[in-house]
Design an enzyme around this catalytic site. Structure first.
Site, PDB file in Angstrom:
ATOM      1  CB  SER A 249      31.558  39.576  39.647  1.00  0.00           C
ATOM      2  OG  SER A 249      32.292  40.668  38.917  1.00  0.00           O
TER       3      SER A 249
ATOM      4  CE1 TYR B  27      34.447  37.871  36.488  1.00  0.00           C
ATOM      5  CE2 TYR B  27      35.063  35.570  37.380  1.00  0.00           C
ATOM      6  CZ  TYR B  27      34.543  37.149  37.506  1.00  0.00           C
ATOM      7  OH  TYR B  27      34.432  37.625  38.927  1.00  0.00           O
TER       8      TYR B  27
ATOM      9  CE  LYS C  87      32.051  34.976  39.187  1.00  0.00           C
ATOM     10  NZ  LYS C  87      32.075  34.205  40.413  1.00  0.00           N
TER      11      LYS C  87
HETATM   12  C1  WQD Z   1      40.732  48.042  38.010  1.00  0.00           C
HETATM   13  C2  WQD Z   1      41.175  49.154  37.375  1.00  0.00           C
HETATM   14  C3  WQD Z   1      42.056  48.614  35.140  1.00  0.00           C
HETATM   15  C4  WQD Z   1      45.675  45.996  36.616  1.00  0.00           C
HETATM   16  C5  WQD Z   1      37.608  42.610  37.334  1.00  0.00           C
HETATM   17  C6  WQD Z   1      36.583  41.494  37.508  1.00  0.00           C
HETATM   18  C7  WQD Z   1      35.657  41.658  38.722  1.00  0.00           C
HETATM   19  C8  WQD Z   1      36.558  41.343  39.626  1.00  0.00           C
HETATM   20  C9  WQD Z   1      37.624  42.108  39.864  1.00  0.00           C
HETATM   21  C10 WQD Z   1      36.829  39.178  40.342  1.00  0.00           C
HETATM   22  C11 WQD Z   1      40.783  49.081  35.632  1.00  0.00           C
HETATM   23  C12 WQD Z   1      43.174  49.194  35.943  1.00  0.00           C
HETATM   24  C13 WQD Z   1      44.343  47.059  36.495  1.00  0.00           C
HETATM   25  C14 WQD Z   1      46.736  47.038  36.169  1.00  0.00           C
HETATM   26  C15 WQD Z   1      45.645  49.105  35.554  1.00  0.00           C
HETATM   27  N1  WQD Z   1      37.086  39.960  39.587  1.00  0.00           N
HETATM   28  N2  WQD Z   1      44.357  48.476  35.931  1.00  0.00           N
HETATM   29  N3  WQD Z   1      46.790  48.303  35.726  1.00  0.00           N
HETATM   30  O1  WQD Z   1      38.896  44.898  35.852  1.00  0.00           O
HETATM   31  O2  WQD Z   1      37.428  46.386  37.504  1.00  0.00           O
HETATM   32  O3  WQD Z   1      37.283  43.861  37.726  1.00  0.00           O
HETATM   33  O4  WQD Z   1      38.482  42.261  38.542  1.00  0.00           O
HETATM   34  O5  WQD Z   1      36.285  38.958  41.362  1.00  0.00           O
HETATM   35  O6  WQD Z   1      34.589  40.666  38.512  1.00  0.00           O
HETATM   36  O7  WQD Z   1      35.635  42.269  36.313  1.00  0.00           O
HETATM   37  O8  WQD Z   1      39.597  44.958  38.085  1.00  0.00           O
HETATM   38  O9  WQD Z   1      41.687  45.549  39.340  1.00  0.00           O
HETATM   39  O10 WQD Z   1      41.708  44.359  37.093  1.00  0.00           O
HETATM   40  O11 WQD Z   1      41.083  46.706  37.039  1.00  0.00           O
HETATM   41  O12 WQD Z   1      45.729  50.026  35.120  1.00  0.00           O
HETATM   42  O13 WQD Z   1      47.712  46.291  36.297  1.00  0.00           O
HETATM   43  O14 WQD Z   1      42.522  49.173  37.261  1.00  0.00           O
HETATM   44  O15 WQD Z   1      42.185  48.990  33.764  1.00  0.00           O
HETATM   45  O16 WQD Z   1      40.475  50.343  35.221  1.00  0.00           O
HETATM   46  P1  WQD Z   1      38.304  44.973  37.229  1.00  0.00           P
HETATM   47  P2  WQD Z   1      41.007  45.067  38.088  1.00  0.00           P
END
Ligand code: WQD
Length: 333
Positions: free
Chosen positions: A125, A149, A153
């Site tokens: 990741s 998490y 990785k």
């Molecule tokens: C994306 C953006 C949040 C939810 C993580 C892991 C990565 C992979 C994907 C597994 C950010 C914003 C999110 C919400 C929001 N995991 N957000 N409201 O954190 O970039 O990556 O998940 O494979 O390894 O690190 O993904 O989709 O959680 O967030 O505003 O309800 O959306 O702050 O900017 P992230 P995400």
């Protein structure tokens, strides 16, 4: 016909990769404990491809079922997806994450050693990259983590690197996904996490089908185009294609390499919401709230290595990802 063991075969990326493998003439042997997926995904895979996954329901922490799989099948390569993946949950339950994600992987690697299987694709990741790295992220950049998490990785990548040093016949590609979203164009398989979605796109989909009232936008004071978090969203079918190319590569080569799977483009939360509203015709109500622990302003991939080594680059854009997600979720209301 090569036999590919896919762990987490009924999961979001595992199911899409199984489709890609079957459609390209590989036999797929799958294992999943169905903790975050449903067995009916197998019939969807069969409907899409006209072929079936040889499925074992079980846990990668159970060595006996892994041994049974290797005894009953001549496994040529393992593609390892099975893992817990919620950043926030990993902070609350670190022991569960280290046990499942690290010990589970050690179980698989030990079983591979017992059966002399030396071809491995690891579901890594972008979270392994230190948050202070410049963007776009290059594969040789400093690694660290901001959550258990992320450390699972980083630790498994180190384990794989050490295995290669000890055995130059071991061949492994660590695929560092950025943000996989979207769904198969059939609408039969997609992202359907159990419980409250941790990630942005499944949460947007829940709001679109009125399962949830509004989307919490975690902060609009980041140093980005509109203050909201910017990420490199990449279509899950592109991710699946990347695994196919990586598997072809490890079957004919030796080594231990990390490769980014992303589009090389960043999209903000508000830009993704706007795009989803446009393609779905649905209003996504939002509420701006505080930043989420562990989040950073912006990151996206440098995709040179994937192009040069695997001959892979993403084909789908943000509109495709939103449309395919919407197509899937409205068929699964
Ligand atoms: C994306 C953006 C949040 C939810 C993580 C892991 C990565 C992979 C994907 C597994 C950010 C914003 C999110 C919400 C929001 N995991 N957000 N409201 O954190 O970039 O990556 O998940 O494979 O390894 O690190 O993904 O989709 O959680 O967030 O505003 O309800 O959306 O702050 O900017 P992230 P995400």
């Amino acid at each position: 016909m090569k036999n590919i063991l896919v762990t987490g075969a009924t999961g979001f990326i595992g199911s899409h990769t199984s489709v890609e493998l079957l459609e390209n003439g590989y036999n797929v042997i799958g294992i999943d404990n169905l903790y975050n997926s449903d067995k009916d995904v197998l019939s969807s895979i069969e409907y899409i491809t006209g072929k079936s996954v040889k499925f074992y329901e079980g846990d990668i922490l159970d060595y006996s079922i892994l041994k049974k799989i290797f005894l009953e099948n001549n496994i040529d390569c393992v593609i390892h997806f099975a893992a817990f993946k919620a950043v926030g949950e990993s902070v609350e339950k670190p022991l569960d994450y280290y046990y499942n994600n690290v010990s589970g992987t050690l179980n698989i690697l030990n079983c591979m050693r017992e059966f002399n299987c030396k071809k491995f694709i690891y579901s890594s990741s972008a979270t392994v990259y230190d948050k202070d790295n410049p963007i776009p992220y290059l594969e040789h950049y400093k690694k660290s983590a901001t959550s258990p998490y992320g450390y699972t990785k980083v630790m498994v990548e180190q384990i794989l690197s050490d295995i290669y040093v000890s055995d130059k016949d071991f061949s492994c590609v660590m695929l560092r996904y950025f943000n996989p979203i979207g769904a198969h164009k059939s609408g039969l398989i997609g992202e359907n996490p159990k419980g409250v979605p941790n990630n942005l796109m499944p949460y947007i989909c829940d709001v679109a089908i009125s399962k949830r009232e509004f989307l919490n936008v975690f902060g609009n004071d980041y140093n980005t185009v509109d203050g909201t978090g910017v990420r490199d969203y990449v279509h899950v079918v592109d991710i699946a294609r990347g695994h196919l190319e990586a598997m072809k590569y490890v079957l004919i080569s030796k080594g231990n390499i990390g490769i980014n799977l992303g589009t090389g483009k960043g999209t903000s939360v508000l830009e993704l919401v706007e795009c989803f509203e446009r393609v779905s015709g649905k209003k996504i109500n939002i509420r701006i709230c505080g930043r989420r622990d562990g989040d950073i302003d912006e990151f996206y991939a440098d995709t040179t290595k994937a192009r040069e080594i695997l001959g892979w680059e993403s084909r789908f854009d943000i509109e495709d990802m939103c449309l395919d997600s919407w197509n899937y979720i409205k068929a699964h209301i």
